[in-house]
Design a protein around this motif. Structure first.
Motif, PDB file in Angstrom:
ATOM      1  N   ASP A  55       0.877  -1.151   0.000  1.00 30.38           N
ATOM      2  CA  ASP A  55       0.000   0.000   0.000  1.00 30.38           C
ATOM      3  C   ASP A  55       0.930   1.221   0.000  1.00 30.38           C
ATOM      4  N   ASP A  60      -0.079   5.032   0.900  1.00 31.36           N
ATOM      5  CA  ASP A  60      -0.336   6.018   1.945  1.00 31.36           C
ATOM      6  C   ASP A  60      -0.256   5.394   3.332  1.00 31.36           C
ATOM      7  N   GLY A  61       0.671   5.865   4.138  1.00 29.04           N
ATOM      8  CA  GLY A  61       0.795   5.357   5.497  1.00 29.04           C
ATOM      9  C   GLY A  61       1.695   4.136   5.622  1.00 29.04           C
ATOM     10  N   GLU A  73       0.173  -3.263   4.719  1.00 28.87           N
ATOM     11  CA  GLU A  73      -0.980  -2.371   4.818  1.00 28.87           C
ATOM     12  C   GLU A  73      -1.074  -1.672   6.167  1.00 28.87           C
ATOM     13  N   ASP A  74      -1.473  -0.407   6.148  1.00 21.95           N
ATOM     14  CA  ASP A  74      -1.693   0.314   7.409  1.00 21.95           C
ATOM     15  C   ASP A  74      -3.177   0.479   7.715  1.00 21.95           C
TER      16      ASP A  74
HETATM   17 MG    MG Z   1      -2.694   3.165   3.554  1.00 23.32          MG
END
Ligand code: MG
Ligand code: G6P
Length: 214
Positions: A8, A10-11, A168-169
């Motif tokens: 992923d 973002d983050g 993943e966040d």
């Molecule tokens: Mg994310």
């Protein structure tokens, strides 16, 4: 055995989650709504349209389709403004070292992001050169927790879902990975990411050979 890591964006690789949060908060002021951090957690990994729909539901605000389209454009313009000065220093700690380790070990590297701005961010930060394949919000029709984005990653790389490890966040992203029959490694808080096979706080000091058992 695992053959690919699907990340992923973002983050996980960069901290754009703070910019998304800022831009949604700014948008919320237009209809008098103050978005909280807890709610923002539920927007992580969720597409732009779906995020706006959720916020409007929380705000109990019924907007016309025209209003929604305008707000989606405004949110994105604000977001693009916030990320306009991004550079390699915003790659999250430990990420480059980890990418280096898995590349050396022969893993394929792919992106699985809901963001339509993923390529801009990968370019600005220089991360783009690491990726064999980029599946972003322009290439999928279903938002996480649907596994589409990761399944397209696996098929694009020509491997099986069971040969993929997802990083993943977001709760929605971990669910998507599990729904796609992949191993899910959560980045962040173990309380928030209960469905992940394993959770690490970030990539600092992570030994890929230990984490991925090769
Ligand atoms: Mg994310
Ligand atoms: C990621 C982020 C979400 C964001 C979505 C769409 O999944 O975690 O917060 O809403 O991408 O991003 P975009 O850049 O297309 O608005």
């Amino acid at each position: 055995t695992y053959k690919a890591c699907l990340f992923d964006l973002d983050g996980v690789l960069v901290d754009t989650a703070i910019y998304h949060f800022q831009a949604w908060k700014n948008l919320g002021t237009k209809f008098g709504y103050a978005l909280t951090e807890e709610q923002n957690e539920l927007l992580k990994g969720v597409s732009r349209v779906e995020s706006l729909n959720r916020i409007l539901t929380w705000a109990n605000y019924s907007a016309t389709e025209d209003q929604k389209s305008t707000w989606l454009i405004e949110k994105n313009e604000n977001y693009l403004d916030l990320i306009s000065n991004m550079n390699p220093s915003e790659i999250l700690p430990g990420v480059l070292d980890f990418l280096n380790q898995i590349k050396q070990a022969g893993y394929k590297i792919a992106l699985g992001s809901a963001s339509k701005n993923a390529e801009i961010i990968l370019s600005k930060t220089g991360l783009i050169e690491w990726f064999d394949l980029i599946i972003d919000g322009n290439k999928v029709t279903k938002s996480k927790p649907d596994p589409e984005v990761f399944l397209k990653g696996a098929s694009g790389l020509g491997i099986l879902p069971t040969e993929c490890i997802v990083f993943e966040d977001a709760q929605a992203g971990v669910e998507a990975a599990k729904a796609g029959n992949m191993r899910a490694i959560g980045i962040g808080d173990v309380e928030m990411l209960r469905q992940a096979d394993k959770v690490i706080p970030n990539f600092v000091g992570i030994q890929a050979s230990e984490l991925l058992q090769f």
